[in-house]
Design a protein around this motif. Structure first.
Motif, PDB file in Angstrom:
ATOM      1  N   LEU A  39      39.294  44.493  45.419  1.00  0.00           N
ATOM      2  CA  LEU A  39      38.912  43.727  43.544  1.00  0.00           C
ATOM      3  C   LEU A  39      40.026  44.512  42.658  1.00  0.00           C
ATOM      4  O   LEU A  39      39.436  45.781  42.631  1.00  0.00           O
ATOM      5  CB  LEU A  39      38.435  43.800  42.906  1.00  0.00           C
ATOM      6  CG  LEU A  39      38.081  42.898  41.694  1.00  0.00           C
ATOM      7  CD1 LEU A  39      38.799  41.916  42.401  1.00  0.00           C
ATOM      8  CD2 LEU A  39      36.190  42.879  41.356  1.00  0.00           C
TER       9      LEU A  39
ATOM     10  N   ILE B  82      36.485  37.119  44.670  1.00  0.00           N
ATOM     11  CA  ILE B  82      36.023  37.695  45.741  1.00  0.00           C
ATOM     12  C   ILE B  82      33.957  38.130  45.765  1.00  0.00           C
ATOM     13  O   ILE B  82      33.642  37.806  46.825  1.00  0.00           O
ATOM     14  CB  ILE B  82      36.106  39.571  45.356  1.00  0.00           C
ATOM     15  CG1 ILE B  82      37.625  39.861  45.323  1.00  0.00           C
ATOM     16  CG2 ILE B  82      34.990  40.768  45.880  1.00  0.00           C
ATOM     17  CD1 ILE B  82      38.381  40.177  46.746  1.00  0.00           C
TER      18      ILE B  82
ATOM     19  N   LEU C 143      38.468  38.436  40.547  1.00  0.00           N
ATOM     20  CA  LEU C 143      36.997  38.615  40.623  1.00  0.00           C
ATOM     21  C   LEU C 143      36.261  36.995  41.233  1.00  0.00           C
ATOM     22  O   LEU C 143      34.939  37.297  41.970  1.00  0.00           O
ATOM     23  CB  LEU C 143      35.971  38.909  39.178  1.00  0.00           C
ATOM     24  CG  LEU C 143      34.453  38.884  39.098  1.00  0.00           C
ATOM     25  CD1 LEU C 143      34.479  40.443  39.913  1.00  0.00           C
ATOM     26  CD2 LEU C 143      33.985  39.674  37.817  1.00  0.00           C
TER      27      LEU C 143
END
Lengths: 274, 299
Positions: free
Chosen positions: B33, B191, B188
């Protein structure tokens, strides 16, 4: 500010719905990709795009036009050598583009990313391209010889032309060398420049450049005897070569074919593939 | 298994990777990330042997990528869905891959079917593909030779919500079978829904890593000291796990008092000590992205 404590929301519940690829049974390979397979794939890549196919069609069209002219003109009464030239020259002129694009398209189309991750030994890929280009060249040469013979025979049979089958082996070698060296030179220029238009332009402008330079400057004229591929290959068509002519041919091939290939390959093994 | 060890890469004065280390383990999905330009792609390219490392090393299945025999049978890569010849059909792209890796050609049809490219679409040239179709083709290509490791750079780009959901299921299924998955994203929430482990990267540095639960929980104690390394050693010796923090310092998986006592015993001078639950992964990530987001607006 206080963030609420979060737990990961993963979709494990959905797992049973996901379709998965079938595993391939058996052990994973412990040996690398055989060279023959690399050559097969490179050959296929030269011919499976529109650009590649159109180029071959263009070669075919030019050859057909040249043969038609020979066939019609003067009752088709031309020696075999003329027919051979009509089938070989278009190939010698256009096929190098196949060599150029075999390399440059990897960069312009960015397929090098895939090519060099499926075979990380980059020099092997480069050599596979060389062998594949030579295979294309050999097939083209054999085809052009056969086509020239068929056309000449047809002119004798159908148009009543007088047969003249005389040719020298050096002329055949010259014709084959013209096509094969052109392909290799194309590959070399492609590896060196990695840019389709630049490589194509340089490839075609170079011979003209020599003659212009030569007419302006006598030193260039002299250098051309050793470096101008068009001039050094010319004796091949005419018959026997003297020792000096072989040396001149060798020098020009080293400079315009071997050197670009060597430098290009060195670069390919080191380059960052974008 | 992917192991990246102290990887460094510089382009002139620009540092793309600065001492990056992480491990992606089999049976787990590892999320990579970071904001755009953080170094995710560069790291993945170094792992795949496309970009030479400036320093450090990267191995896949215990070897450098270049030493893998027939790498496609071990590692499936999707680094750039647009890196396909525009003049080839989707089917031809996969056929070339199948011939090269030596897998049964029937797998081409099976993969097209798996990623949801119809017969008609497969016979169209890649030039006419939407980004989503290119991603699907790229995933089919990555899975073609049945690899053990998947490395995917922003695979969700261009996919519609149903496609993103499908991809998540696929990657979780792949990991559940024992495969290693490393995928990158700058989002985010994308993920956190698929990854078991998360590596956060910003400006070429790993700024946080851990399991998704750990990172999202955001609990523990943030501590800064004059000697973080010594403190980290002391904490770990005491059975407290720690992770690095974006702005420097450590995130210790315990309460501030325990950290204070460990620091006292170790003789380390503290500069900051606070409860970490006020600073979750999301905020850290927002901080990281803010800089590059501003640049994008200005550009």
């Amino acid at each position: 500010m206080s963030t609420t404590t979060r737990t990961a929301v993963r979709d494990d519940a959905a797992l049973q719905h996901a379709r998965m690829p079938e595993p391939i049974p058996g052990e994973r390979p412990t040996r690398g990709i055989p060279f023959g397979r690399l050559v097969t794939v490179e050959l296929r890549k030269m011919l499976d795009t529109r650009a590649g196919r159109w180029l071959l069609i263009a070669v075919g069209v030019v050859i057909a036009a040249a043969l038609t002219i020979l066939f019609v003109q003067g009752g088709g009464d031309h020696p075999f050598g003329d027919y051979l030239q009509a089938t070989t020259m278009p190939m010698a002129i256009l096929l190098p583009v196949v060599g150029i694009m075999a390399v440059t398209s990897e960069w312009s189309q960015r397929t090098a990313l895939v090519t060099f991750t499926l075979e990380a030994r980059r020099t092997r890929v480069a050599w596979a391209k060389v062998v594949a280009a030579l295979a294309v060249g050999v097939v083209a040469v054999v085809f052009s010889f056969a086509l020239a013979a068929a056309a000449h025979a047809a002119a004798i049979g159908l148009r009543g032309a007088e047969g003249d089958w005389t040719f020298t082996w050096t002329a055949l070698l010259g014709a084959a060398g013209y096509v094969l060296l052109g392909l290799l030179q194309g590959l070399g220029f492609g590896m060196l420049l990695r840019n389709t238009p630049a490589a194509i332009v340089l490839y075609y402008v170079l011979p003209t450049g020599w003659s212009i330079l030569g007419s302006l400057w006598s030193q260039a004229e002299k250098a051309g005897e050793w470096l101008d591929l068009n001039r050094t290959m010319n004796p091949l068509f005419l018959g026997e070569l003297t020792g000096q002519q072989w040396a001149q041919l060798g020098t020009s091939v080293a400079v315009w074919v071997a050197l670009p290939l060597a430098v290009g390959m060195w670069w390919i093994t080191r380059a960052e593939v974008k | 298994m992917i192991t990246v060890d102290h990887l460094t890469k510089r382009y002139g004065a620009f540092t793309a990777l600065d001492d990056v280390s992480f491990v992606a383990r089999p049976g787990r999905v590892t999320g990579f990330l970071g904001p755009n330009g953080a170094g995710k792609t560069t790291a993945m390219r170094v792992v795949a042997g496309l970009t030479p490392a400036g320093g450090g090393s990267a191995t896949v299945l215990g070897r450098p990528y270049a030493a893998l025999p027939n790498p496609g049978r071990h590692v499936g890569l999707l680094l750039d869905a647009s890196a396909q010849h525009a003049g080839r059909t989707g089917r031809e792209v996969l056929t070339l891959g199948a011939v090269l890796t030596g897998v049964d050609r029937r797998r081409v049809g099976a993969m097209l079917d798996l990623v949801g490219l119809s017969e008609k679409e497969a016979n169209r040239r890649v030039r006419n593909y939407s980004l989503g179709m290119r991603q699907r083709l790229g995933i089919a290509h990555a899975l073609l030779a049945d690899p053990e490791v998947l490395i995917l750079d922003e695979p969700a780009n261009g996919l519609d919500p149903a496609g993103i959901r499908w991809m998540r299921d696929l990657l979780r299924g792949f990991a559940a079978r024992g495969g290693t998955v490393l995928l990158s994203s700058h989002l985010l929430n994308e993920i956190e829904r698929v990854a078991d482990d998360i590596i956060v990267i910003g400006n070429g540095k790993v700024v946080a890593h851990g399991t998704t639960e750990e990172l999202l929980a955001g609990s523990g104690t943030v501590v800064r000291s004059t000697d973080d390394r010594a403190l980290e050693g002391a904490l770990r010796a005491g059975g407290v796990s720690t992770t690095g923090v974006a702005t420097g310092g450590l995130l210790a998986e315990t309460d501030p008092e325990t950290v204070g006592r460990v620091a006292l015993a170790a003789g380390v001078v503290l500069r900051e000590l606070r409860s970490g639950d006020e600073r979750g992964l999301e905020e850290m990530f927002l901080d990281l992205t803010a800089a590059s987001a501003r640049e994008e607006v200005a550009a």
